[in-house]
Design a protein around this motif. Structure first.
Motif, PDB file in Angstrom:
ATOM      1  N   GLN A 180       0.854  -1.021  -0.074  1.00  0.00           N
ATOM      2  CA  GLN A 180       0.193  -0.002  -0.086  1.00  0.00           C
ATOM      3  C   GLN A 180       0.923   1.147   0.105  1.00  0.00           C
ATOM      4  N   GLN A 194       1.135   4.062   2.017  1.00  0.00           N
ATOM      5  CA  GLN A 194       1.625   4.288   3.253  1.00  0.00           C
ATOM      6  C   GLN A 194       2.685   3.301   3.592  1.00  0.00           C
ATOM      7  N   HIS A 195       3.219   2.236   2.996  1.00  0.00           N
ATOM      8  CA  HIS A 195       4.243   1.595   3.180  1.00  0.00           C
ATOM      9  C   HIS A 195       5.503   1.886   2.547  1.00  0.00           C
TER      10      HIS A 195
END
Length: 208
Positions: free
Chosen positions: A191, A193-194
């Motif tokens: 994702q 946010q990773h």
């Protein structure tokens, strides 16, 4: 916490005069962590570690009885302990609709004479409500399950010191973080946010 006998006393000492109850959740310490927590009047709970930082945090929340929760890591401590409660009461009474409070955190390198190596905002104070819980296997944070979080930003009276990224400890933490990120990606897919956290790990480990 786990094996935090060096850090935990400073953290608890910085907050014990400001709160109505102290809760410590231990995930398998083999040192004096639990005994030291009890000496400060904390209620200590055991929780089996399962490679998920949100799970024991949410368990800790489920044990709390207060209206507001201050949630510190063992390597975090308030810079001005005597100002914590009055500053929080003043802040939340002025703006009664907020879910949580962002605190300024100073990153200190104990292996370099306590030199400040960075500053950031972090969410460490929030209402004790069923819809506010931690999410994320790693780099977990409080989320409002019903809507976007409503945040307050605290002043210098509620500033924190953080020593967890001192030079002698950072490599081990980055290796741990990378493994947990990879587990999370394996389960739920990669994702956006990773990306920042992956880059931080690989750069810190000099894996370019």
């Amino acid at each position: 916490v786990k094996n935090e006998e060096k850090n935990l006393p400073g953290s608890l000492q910085s907050v014990c005069g400001a709160v109505d109850e102290l809760i410590v959740v231990d995930t398998g310490s083999t040192d004096r962590t639990k005994a030291l927590a009890a000496q400060y009047g904390a209620i200590v709970y055991d929780y089996q570690w399962g490679d998920d930082f949100s799970a024991p945090r949410n368990y800790a929340i489920s044990q709390a009885t207060g209206d507001w929760i201050i949630f510190l890591d063992a390597d975090e401590a308030f810079v001005h302990p005597t100002r914590v409660r009055p500053a929080l009461e003043s802040l939340v009474n002025q703006q009664t609709g907020a879910d949580a409070v962002m605190l300024r955190r100073l990153e200190l390198d104990l292996d370099d004479g306590g030199r400040e190596i960075g500053r950031e905002w972090c969410l460490r104070v929030f209402r004790n409500q069923d819809n506010l819980r931690y999410e994320g296997r790693i780099h977990e944070n409080i989320q409002n399950r019903d809507r976007a979080l409503s945040l307050l930003y605290a002043g210098e009276d509620l500033c924190l010191n953080h020593t967890g990224y001192s030079g002698g400890r950072i490599k081990e933490k980055l290796q741990r973080n990378l493994a947990l990120l990879q587990q999370e990606i394996a389960v739920g897919g990669e994702q956006p946010q990773h990306y920042m956290f992956l880059a931080d790990c690989y750069f810190g480990l000099a894996d370019y």
